[in-house]
Design an enzyme around this catalytic site. Structure first.
Site, PDB file in Angstrom:
ATOM      1  N   LEU A  33       0.820  -1.231   0.000  1.00  0.00           N
ATOM      2  CA  LEU A  33       0.000   0.000   0.000  1.00  0.00           C
ATOM      3  C   LEU A  33       0.849   1.275   0.000  1.00  0.00           C
ATOM      4  O   LEU A  33       0.397   2.312   0.447  1.00  0.00           O
ATOM      5  CB  LEU A  33      -0.954   0.023   1.214  1.00  0.00           C
ATOM      6  CG  LEU A  33      -1.915  -1.149   1.372  1.00  0.00           C
ATOM      7  CD1 LEU A  33      -2.712  -1.035   2.667  1.00  0.00           C
ATOM      8  CD2 LEU A  33      -2.885  -1.228   0.189  1.00  0.00           C
ATOM      9  N   ASP A  55       5.241  -6.391   2.455  1.00  0.00           N
ATOM     10  CA  ASP A  55       6.045  -6.394   1.239  1.00  0.00           C
ATOM     11  C   ASP A  55       6.274  -7.849   0.807  1.00  0.00           C
ATOM     12  O   ASP A  55       6.692  -8.667   1.638  1.00  0.00           O
ATOM     13  CB  ASP A  55       7.388  -5.698   1.540  1.00  0.00           C
ATOM     14  CG  ASP A  55       8.129  -5.343   0.270  1.00  0.00           C
ATOM     15  OD1 ASP A  55       8.403  -6.259  -0.542  1.00  0.00           O
ATOM     16  OD2 ASP A  55       8.423  -4.157   0.084  1.00  0.00           O
ATOM     17  N   LEU A  77       0.300 -10.527  -8.412  1.00  0.00           N
ATOM     18  CA  LEU A  77       0.317  -9.319  -9.245  1.00  0.00           C
ATOM     19  C   LEU A  77       1.244  -8.242  -8.703  1.00  0.00           C
ATOM     20  O   LEU A  77       1.550  -7.279  -9.419  1.00  0.00           O
ATOM     21  CB  LEU A  77      -1.105  -8.731  -9.373  1.00  0.00           C
ATOM     22  CG  LEU A  77      -2.038  -9.386 -10.400  1.00  0.00           C
ATOM     23  CD1 LEU A  77      -2.492 -10.763  -9.955  1.00  0.00           C
ATOM     24  CD2 LEU A  77      -3.256  -8.514 -10.655  1.00  0.00           C
ATOM     25  N   TYR A 145      12.730  -4.679 -16.730  1.00  0.00           N
ATOM     26  CA  TYR A 145      11.380  -5.108 -16.340  1.00  0.00           C
ATOM     27  C   TYR A 145      10.964  -6.385 -17.087  1.00  0.00           C
ATOM     28  O   TYR A 145      10.508  -7.352 -16.479  1.00  0.00           O
ATOM     29  CB  TYR A 145      10.383  -3.966 -16.616  1.00  0.00           C
ATOM     30  CG  TYR A 145       8.931  -4.359 -16.474  1.00  0.00           C
ATOM     31  CD1 TYR A 145       8.351  -4.539 -15.220  1.00  0.00           C
ATOM     32  CD2 TYR A 145       8.125  -4.547 -17.605  1.00  0.00           C
ATOM     33  CE1 TYR A 145       7.010  -4.907 -15.098  1.00  0.00           C
ATOM     34  CE2 TYR A 145       6.794  -4.903 -17.488  1.00  0.00           C
ATOM     35  CZ  TYR A 145       6.243  -5.080 -16.227  1.00  0.00           C
ATOM     36  OH  TYR A 145       4.915  -5.447 -16.111  1.00  0.00           O
ATOM     37  N   ASN A 174      -1.374  -4.441 -23.239  1.00  0.00           N
ATOM     38  CA  ASN A 174      -1.540  -3.175 -22.519  1.00  0.00           C
ATOM     39  C   ASN A 174      -2.931  -3.098 -21.897  1.00  0.00           C
ATOM     40  O   ASN A 174      -3.917  -2.883 -22.601  1.00  0.00           O
ATOM     41  CB  ASN A 174      -1.319  -2.008 -23.486  1.00  0.00           C
ATOM     42  CG  ASN A 174       0.132  -1.901 -23.892  1.00  0.00           C
ATOM     43  OD1 ASN A 174       0.666  -2.789 -24.563  1.00  0.00           O
ATOM     44  ND2 ASN A 174       0.787  -0.854 -23.474  1.00  0.00           N
TER      45      ASN A 174
HETATM   46  N1  LIG Z   1      -1.104  -2.541 -16.471  1.00  0.00           N
HETATM   47  C1  LIG Z   1      -0.662  -3.237 -17.503  1.00  0.00           C
HETATM   48  O1  LIG Z   1      -0.883  -2.901 -18.661  1.00  0.00           O
HETATM   49  C2  LIG Z   1       0.123  -4.513 -17.291  1.00  0.00           C
HETATM   50  C3  LIG Z   1       0.527  -5.244 -18.419  1.00  0.00           C
HETATM   51  C4  LIG Z   1       1.240  -6.414 -18.238  1.00  0.00           C
HETATM   52  C5  LIG Z   1       1.524  -6.849 -16.958  1.00  0.00           C
HETATM   53  N2  LIG Z   1       1.136  -6.124 -15.876  1.00  0.00           N
HETATM   54  C6  LIG Z   1       1.427  -6.660 -14.546  1.00  0.00           C
HETATM   55  O2  LIG Z   1       0.201  -6.766 -13.822  1.00  0.00           O
HETATM   56  C7  LIG Z   1       0.446  -6.551 -12.435  1.00  0.00           C
HETATM   57  C8  LIG Z   1      -0.469  -5.481 -11.893  1.00  0.00           C
HETATM   58  O3  LIG Z   1      -0.213  -4.276 -12.594  1.00  0.00           O
HETATM   59  P1  LIG Z   1      -1.053  -2.945 -12.329  1.00  0.00           P
HETATM   60  O4  LIG Z   1      -1.061  -2.198 -13.608  1.00  0.00           O
HETATM   61  O5  LIG Z   1      -2.336  -3.274 -11.656  1.00  0.00           O
HETATM   62  O6  LIG Z   1      -0.063  -2.175 -11.344  1.00  0.00           O
HETATM   63  P2  LIG Z   1      -0.340  -1.398  -9.966  1.00  0.00           P
HETATM   64  O7  LIG Z   1       0.916  -0.648  -9.641  1.00  0.00           O
HETATM   65  O8  LIG Z   1      -1.614  -0.645 -10.019  1.00  0.00           O
HETATM   66  O9  LIG Z   1      -0.500  -2.596  -8.932  1.00  0.00           O
HETATM   67  C9  LIG Z   1       0.587  -3.227  -8.332  1.00  0.00           C
HETATM   68  C10 LIG Z   1       0.276  -3.383  -6.856  1.00  0.00           C
HETATM   69  O10 LIG Z   1       1.360  -4.094  -6.250  1.00  0.00           O
HETATM   70  C11 LIG Z   1       1.698  -3.467  -5.037  1.00  0.00           C
HETATM   71  N3  LIG Z   1       3.122  -3.724  -4.794  1.00  0.00           N
HETATM   72  C12 LIG Z   1       4.173  -3.329  -5.552  1.00  0.00           C
HETATM   73  N4  LIG Z   1       5.312  -3.763  -5.016  1.00  0.00           N
HETATM   74  C13 LIG Z   1       4.981  -4.470  -3.910  1.00  0.00           C
HETATM   75  C14 LIG Z   1       5.730  -5.170  -2.928  1.00  0.00           C
HETATM   76  N5  LIG Z   1       7.064  -5.231  -2.990  1.00  0.00           N
HETATM   77  N6  LIG Z   1       5.065  -5.789  -1.937  1.00  0.00           N
HETATM   78  C15 LIG Z   1       3.712  -5.728  -1.853  1.00  0.00           C
HETATM   79  N7  LIG Z   1       2.951  -5.071  -2.740  1.00  0.00           N
HETATM   80  C16 LIG Z   1       3.583  -4.439  -3.742  1.00  0.00           C
HETATM   81  C17 LIG Z   1       1.394  -1.990  -5.245  1.00  0.00           C
HETATM   82  O11 LIG Z   1       1.149  -1.341  -3.995  1.00  0.00           O
HETATM   83  C18 LIG Z   1       0.139  -2.062  -6.112  1.00  0.00           C
HETATM   84  O12 LIG Z   1      -1.032  -2.069  -5.307  1.00  0.00           O
HETATM   85  C19 LIG Z   1       1.937  -6.246 -12.310  1.00  0.00           C
HETATM   86  O13 LIG Z   1       2.609  -7.434 -11.970  1.00  0.00           O
HETATM   87  C20 LIG Z   1       2.328  -5.781 -13.696  1.00  0.00           C
HETATM   88  O14 LIG Z   1       3.691  -6.028 -13.954  1.00  0.00           O
HETATM   89  C21 LIG Z   1       0.439  -4.981 -16.006  1.00  0.00           C
END
Ligand SMILES: NC(=O)c1ccc[n+]([C@@H]2O[C@H](COP(=O)([O-])OP(=O)(O)OC[C@H]3O[C@@H](n4cnc5c(N)ncnc54)[C@H](O)[C@@H]3O)[C@@H](O)[C@H]2O)c1
Length: 311
Positions: A33, A55, A77, A145, A174
């Site tokens: 968070l 974490d 995620l 990444y 995306n």
């Molecule tokens: N948004 C996209 O287009 C997309 C595309 C491909 C893959 N992804 C993957 O999907 C997942 C979610 O992406 P999103 O867009 O919802 O991102 P986001 O940043 O909105 O969500 C990620 C969440 O993870 C939490 N977080 C990050 N590091 C953390 C840690 N070390 N410990 C605990 N919590 C932690 C953050 O607080 C956040 O709530 C990610 O793994 C991202 O790589 C996203």
């Protein structure tokens, strides 16, 4: 079903949590968070979700959280999602995306979890020769990444081989939709929606002919839920298989653009073939891009007027 979602306060994760609760699952969220996004979970908390503020890289905390929640399925995620940040600080990216995945897998193995799904990315393909790209295309990321996600996928396969945990990585194109932070991987939709809502011009780098495969978050949530209930293992694309140019995106959102020089190293085309997910677990994206964009813009407009409450 007992489900655990890491990163459940995030953009995609919070939609997944809402859908799992609506399905009747007992849901635990693990999220640090730190981005002040706890408000995304207001509804989920009211409907009984447990939230563990932690974490994912802290193995002792993960072991405790997983033992207490006893999940059957884990959706992993939580990640460092910023490609540019990964270039500036590859070690920090690897620490969270590889180290965090190893800790989550180890806690899952320890707690007897049946199935673990990973949120992976089109970024593992780098700049692929074939469009739309199938899962057979080489893994050749062009950023730390993409590399850390490819390593995380490899860890899932390792835990499947060594410990019999059923694992699957979903390589998402995306993703866009309500609650998306403009700094994310697919920030362009959120940025353009923000510009449209404020009546400002959106900044377009290059000629706007770059294409991306934009997939609505509701379709991604359905993919996670269907895949979670299946026994399919390995890596599968989650995408629409349709290319949209950034100019088309701006036009669909009714936003005017301001042209800036092209950014070095930007991939020209990105589009993933989703057929395998259809064949393996019967999923396909159903939201037309115009409908998804209209919903996202509507949400942006509503949130411009009413700022989100504090976490
Ligand atoms: N948004 C996209 O287009 C997309 C595309 C491909 C893959 N992804 C993957 O999907 C997942 C979610 O992406 P999103 O867009 O919802 O991102 P986001 O940043 O909105 O969500 C990620 C969440 O993870 C939490 N977080 C990050 N590091 C953390 C840690 N070390 N410990 C605990 N919590 C932690 C953050 O607080 C956040 O709530 C990610 O793994 C991202 O790589 C996203």
């Amino acid at each position: 079903m007992r489900s655990l979602v890491t990163g459940g306060a995030g953009f995609i994760g919070s939609h997944l949590v809402d859908a799992l609760i609506a399905r009747g699952d007992q849901v635990t969220v693990v999220d640090h968070l730190q981005r002040g996004n706890g408000h995304n979970l207001a509804d989920a908390r009211a409907r009984g979700a447990s939230v563990v503020r932690a974490d994912v890289t802290e193995i002792a905390t993960m072991l405790d959280a997983f033992r207490a929640a006893r999940p059957q399925v884990v959706f992993h995620l939580a990640a460092q999602i910023d490609v540019r940040r990964s270039v500036e600080d590859p070690a920090a990216d690897a620490y969270v995306n590889i180290g965090g995945t190893a800790a989550v897998l180890e806690a899952a193995r320890d707690a007897g979890v049946e199935r673990v799904l990973l949120a992976s990315t089109a970024g593992v393909y780098g700049d692929p020769a074939r469009i739309p790209t199938t899962e057979g295309e080489p893994v050749a990321p062009l950023s730390p990444y993409g590399t850390s996600k490819a390593a995380a996928e490899s860890y899932l396969r390792l835990f499947s081989r060594l410990h019999g945990v059923s694992t699957l990585s979903l390589r998402m194109a995306n993703v866009y939709g309500p609650r998306q932070d403009p700094h994310g991987e697919a920030g362009v939709v959120a940025i353009f929606c923000g510009a449209a809502a404020k009546g400002r011009r959106a900044r377009l780098f290059g000629d706007g002919g770059q294409t991306r495969d934009f997939i609505y978050v509701g379709d991604v949530v359905e993919a996670f839920m269907t895949a979670g209930a299946s026994t399919v293992e390995g890596e599968l694309n989650v995408s629409t298989g349709r290319e949209t140019t950034l100019l088309e995106l701006a036009s669909a959102l009714g936003v005017r653009t301001e042209t800036l020089p092209a950014r070095a190293g930007e991939i020209r085309r990105s589009c993933l073939d989703p057929s395998a997910a259809g064949e393996r677990f019967g999923w396909r994206a159903r939201t037309a891009v115009d409908d998804g964009l209209a919903r996202t813009l509507e949400w942006t407009l509503a949130n411009e007027r009413a700022p989100a409450p504090a976490s």
